[in-house]
Design a protein around this motif. Structure first.
Motif, PDB file in Angstrom:
ATOM      1  N   ASP A 294      -8.465   0.721   4.156  1.00 44.73           N
ATOM      2  CA  ASP A 294      -8.930   0.383   2.606  1.00 44.73           C
ATOM      3  C   ASP A 294      -7.991  -0.952   1.733  1.00 44.73           C
ATOM      4  O   ASP A 294      -7.700  -1.212   1.074  1.00 44.73           O
ATOM      5  N   TYR A 295      -7.509  -1.360   2.779  1.00 43.08           N
ATOM      6  CA  TYR A 295      -6.441  -2.221   2.672  1.00 43.08           C
ATOM      7  C   TYR A 295      -6.583  -3.890   3.296  1.00 43.08           C
ATOM      8  O   TYR A 295      -6.960  -3.756   4.739  1.00 43.08           O
TER       9      TYR A 295
ATOM     10  N   HIS B 240       0.665  -1.478  -0.017  1.00 48.98           N
ATOM     11  CA  HIS B 240      -0.292  -0.058   0.234  1.00 48.98           C
ATOM     12  C   HIS B 240       0.780   0.786  -0.267  1.00 48.98           C
ATOM     13  O   HIS B 240       0.941   1.748   1.168  1.00 48.98           O
TER      14      HIS B 240
END
Length: 254
Positions: A180-181, A166
């Motif tokens: 969001d990972y 990320h």
């Protein structure tokens, strides 16, 4: 492939273990570990469960507890090669589904075995499993194998590295995972079509496999798709150390 498709579980078991000597024979609540694992696997709905071993003592223990077992050659480089020998001896059809359950998994979830087996089809000859990682420490731990998938739920790559990386989130912090990972941890459970299982020992070791020390990269290197079942939670850990063994023993005492 339907989850009702029959499958065979074969459990490779070697007596030698560097960290825990005679591990398959370790007592867990009055039964050897290999017997506990086989009994657990039988709850998956498998058509048959067979232990594949290179040692007569394991063969004898299985016989004492009514567990089917086959003696194999002692020179197999991996458990996959060992179960391939047994699957061939059983005369299974090329499209028969075989699941490789490690002998040190006495607490494996039977439904995970069945769910992984259900992913095998004419197009996808091998399947495995994964679950979401929620701790940054696991995401950055090289002993935790990660996998990334395509839109069809098939493996793109396995790595000990943090994948996918990320870029923006980790530039800010590597102490917690970005919101969001969703990295995935690979679970070392495999299902195969028997046709592929017999092909696997003939595949040359790949450079990526050597670099990462991950056997499953051989499959991707040679162009075979791997389906990945996403488990809803992390499975119970296997037994690698004396501490793991004591933890499992306490579970069977409750």
């Amino acid at each position: 492939m339907s989850s009702t498709t029959p499958f065979t579980v074969i459990i490779p078991a070697r007596l030698a273990s560097t960290r825990l000597p005679n591990k398959p024979l370790a007592d867990i609540g009055g039964k050897p570990m290999i017997v506990r694992t086989a009994e657990r696997a039988a709850q998956s709905g498998a058509a048959q469960v067979i232990v594949a071993t290179d040692h007569a003592e394991i063969l004898a223990v299985c016989a004492q507890h009514g567990i089917a077992a086959r003696l194999t050659r002692s020179d197999h480089p991996s458990g996959t090669d060992r179960i391939a020998e047994v699957a061939a001896a059983l005369g299974l059809a090329a499209d028969a589904v075989v699941v490789n359950v490690q002998g040190d998994e006495p607490m494996i979830d039977p439904s995970l075995i069945a769910a992984t087996a259900a992913h095998i089809s004419a197009e996808v000859p091998i399947a495995t499993a994964a679950h979401a990682i929620d701790l940054a420490a696991d995401a950055f731990n090289p002993n935790v194998v990660k996998v990334v998938l395509n839109q069809a739920g098939r493996a793109l790559y396995f790595s000990r590295a943090t994948i996918p990386w990320h870029r923006d989130g980790f530039a800010q912090s590597q102490q917690q995972l970005p919101a969001d990972y969703l990295p995935l941890r690979h679970i070392g459970l495999y299902a195969y079509s028997n046709g592929f299982l017999q092909t696997y020992p003939t595949l040359a070791v790949s450079p990526l496999e050597r670099i990462e020390a991950l056997e499953q990269l051989r499959v991707l290197w040679h162009g075979y798709p791997i389906a990945v079942h996403i488990a809803p939670a992390a499975p119970a850990p296997g037994v690698d150390t004396q501490e793991d063994l004591e933890r499992v023993r306490s579970f069977f005492r409750t």
